[in-house]
Each structure stands twice: as C-alpha cells, then as structure tokens.
Design an enzyme around this catalytic site. Structure first.
Site, short mmCIF file in Angstrom:
data_model
loop_
_atom_site.label_atom_id
_atom_site.label_comp_id
_atom_site.label_asym_id
_atom_site.label_seq_id
_atom_site.Cartn_x
_atom_site.Cartn_y
_atom_site.Cartn_z
CG ASP A 45 -2.85 13.74 -6.36
OD1 ASP A 45 -1.81 14.02 -5.73
OD2 ASP A 45 -3.46 12.67 -6.20
NE ARG A 103 -5.95 16.04 -3.49
CZ ARG A 103 -7.03 16.44 -2.83
NH1 ARG A 103 -7.63 15.61 -1.99
NH2 ARG A 103 -7.52 17.64 -2.99
NE ARG A 117 -3.54 2.70 2.14
CZ ARG A 117 -4.20 3.33 1.16
NH1 ARG A 117 -4.36 2.74 -0.01
NH2 ARG A 117 -4.68 4.54 1.34
CB CYS A 149 -6.31 8.92 5.81
SG CYS A 149 -6.69 10.02 4.43
NE ARG A 195 -1.53 12.03 -3.61
CZ ARG A 195 -2.48 11.18 -3.26
NH1 ARG A 195 -2.35 10.48 -2.15
NH2 ARG A 195 -3.56 11.03 -4.02
CE LYS A 197 -2.12 6.49 -3.34
NZ LYS A 197 -2.53 6.10 -1.97
CB CYS A 215 -3.73 11.59 6.48
SG CYS A 215 -5.25 12.47 6.94
#
Length: 358
Positions: free
Chosen positions: A281, A249, A204, A222, A283, A309, A209
């Site tokens: 986003d 994010r 994962r 989260c 990230r 992801k 968060c």
C-alpha cells in the site's frame, strides 16, 4: 522563494519522467542522469547514452527484486554495460525473469530516483548514469527537493474551489476542491448535508477508483462503498467524504491496469503489485487530516474497514471517536480481492461463502 523554486522543479521533473525524458538529479557536487525504465526504446536509449558517462545502472525496488528471486529489504542496482531495452524491460516487468547479474546496494541518489518514479506514477524502476555534461539542456532537480516533496504538498494544501452538487441519494451536497496532497490531481471533499463541524463528524477517506466508482466494476466494492456512504450520511446528520487521488492504492491508473492483468492470471491484488515493484500500500493519509482541519473538523466517526486509515488520522492528531464499517456487494469477481484485503491487510470484512458452499 528558493523552496518554491525547488517545488516547481520537482513538478517539472515529474512531467519529464512521465513523458519519457531524462532529468538530472543533483546532490551537492554529485549528479546523475535518470530516466524511467518503462517505455525505454532504442531511440531513447541512444539519446540517454549520448548524455551519460560511464556504465549505466538499473535501480529496482526490493519488491521487484523479490520477484526476481532475491530476498531483499532494500532497493538494489544492476549494472547495464549496454543499454539494452529488451533486457531492461525483462528485468522490470517479465513474470518469468530472474536476476542475470550481481545486484549492488542502492545509494541515496538511487533511492531518490525511485521516489521520483513513484511520485510520477510510473513503474518504480529507473535507469541512472553519471552525467557527461551537467548543462546539456536536461532539467535539473535537487535530490533534497524530491525527498521533501510529499511533505511540502501537505503544507501547500489549499482550497481552490467549491460549489453545490446535488447527488442521487444525497441532494444537499457541496464539493470542496483542494490542490495538493498526493497523486497528480486535485482532491475533493464532498460535504453531505449540514454536519456539525464542531462535533463528531462522520467521515470517509475514499481512494479514487475509476473502474469501480465510475464504471461499476465487479472486481471491487469501491463504487458501492462510495454511494452507500453518501446515502447514509444524507439520511443522518450529514458527513464528509474525502475523495483522494489514490488510484490503485497510490500506484496510478496505468499501474493498476497492469496489476489487473496479473490478477486475471491468478495473482491476488497484493502479489500483483509486488510483481510490479510496489509495496502492499503506497498511500499516505496525512494530507487527508490536513483537509479535515481546513474544513474545521477535529473529531470524527470514521467510516472504514481499514485500520491503517484510523491509525493515520490519530497519528496526525485528529480524534477518532468511533469507527463504522462500510459494505459493498460481494460478487464472484471480487471475492478473491475482498479475501486478500481481509487476510493480508487486516480489513474488517465479513465474507459470505458462495451459495454452492453455504
């Protein structure tokens, strides 16, 4: 050594920007003085003006310009004949602000200054001006070094510490700490149990968060996802949770709280970020793939609801053999957040109607 020196110069520049001090960004013979728009008060404006030559300018990203009423796909520049902190704050943050002057296209040094702001986790709005005296005691950093910083952080990623940490529901766990990647803190790989690293490893990618993971906020799912994943891995053959410094994010905790304030006024999570000047986003996950490789992982069963992801790991060369959904509590406080992630970012989330609508 030159590349290492440039990397250190960017790290120092990030500290200067976060402290509200200006830096000089160099690009060959060109140089600009740059300071974050957030927190610019009369004293800092006077100090900045003493170091600057000519008219200053405010650089704003396309997202903030759209909030100000201009449909733009690229950053833009507003002239600042006078360094007026109230005007700068209004253009940078006010919800009811509209553009009050012509907007010029951003030039490359403007783009680099915005990247410096994003790296420093401050609002993406910068005040720039030509430099009156390049050697006035202000930190100097090369534009090329700022542009290369993110990729360099992936290359510099390394393990700096590890040790056993028994967790509730996953007592046989080890924390492996990496330096580098994204954000301003170390990254952590939580190895749950004894996964077969040569096989398909349950993984994962969990973005930090603070509100949900630590304090149990009802406004997101989260913390539930984090703890449920650890328990599921422990009950199975083990797995790895990458705990990534991606608060908000990728915007940082201060900007996340600004966005939460906007959400309390009716914005959804993505509109709130756009009002602050951020993309949906911010990230990147290339460094997550690098972490997994350093741990010896090449094939994963990814526990995620987020297709971005999955795509990122595949793009980085890892084999995503399968995906598995991760669920958290649905509450009255997070229903709009979950709906926005599903409807606007394509997350695979099943949302149950509230009891009074069932």
């Amino acid at each position: 050594m030159r590349l290492q020196h440039e990397h250190v110069a960017v790290e120092r520049a990030l500290a200067e920007i976060r402290a509200g001090r200006p830096v000089t960004i160099m690009d060959g013979a060109a140089a600009v003085l740059a300071v974050a728009a957030e927190g610019l008060d009369a004293t800092l404006a006077a100090e900045f003006g003493a170091l600057a030559a000519g008219t200053a300018r405010l650089v704003l990203p396309a997202a903030r310009l759209r909030r100000l009423g201009l449909e733009r796909a690229r950053p833009g520049v507003v002239a600042l004949p006078r360094l007026d902190p109230a005007r700068i704050e209004r253009l940078t943050l006010a919800l009811d602000a509209t553009i009050d002057a012509p907007v010029s296209p951003a030039v490359p040094l403007d783009d680099v200054a915005l990247e410096l702001a994003r790296l420093a986790l401050v609002l993406p709005a910068m005040v720039l001006a030509e430099v009156a005296a390049p050697d006035a005691g202000v930190l100097r950093v090369a534009a090329s070094a700022i542009a290369a910083y993110r990729a360099g952080e992936v290359q510099r990623l390394r393990i700096v510490g590890r040790g056993p940490v028994p967790l509730a529901g996953a007592p046989d766990s080890e924390f492996v700490v990496f330096r580098g990647g994204e954000g301003l803190r170390d990254q952590v790989a939580v190895v749950v149990g004894r996964p077969d690293l040569a096989g398909v490893v349950p993984v994962r990618l969990h973005s930090a968060c603070l509100t949900g993971d630590l304090f149990g906020s009802l406004a997101c799912d989260c913390g539930d996802q984090l703890r449920d994943t650890a328990r599921r891995m422990a009950a199975g053959a083990g797995g790895i949770i990458l705990y990534l410094d991606h608060e908000g994010r990728g915007t940082g905790i201060a900007n996340k709280m600004r966005a939460y304030q906007l959400q309390s006024q009716g914005f959804d999570t993505f509109d709130a970020d756009e009002a602050l000047g951020f993309d949906p986003d911010g990230r990147r996950f290339d460094f997550a793939a690098a972490m997994l490789r350093q741990l010896g992982v090449t094939k994963v069963r990814l526990l995620t609801n987020n297709p971005v992801k999955t795509d990122a790991l595949r793009t980085a060369g890892l084999e995503v053999v399968a995906e598995e959904r991760v669920f958290g509590r649905q509450t009255a406080a997070n229903l709009r957040y979950l709906s926005a992630k599903r409807d606007r970012a394509g997350h695979a989330i099943d949302i149950k109607p509230p009891p009074d609508q069932a």
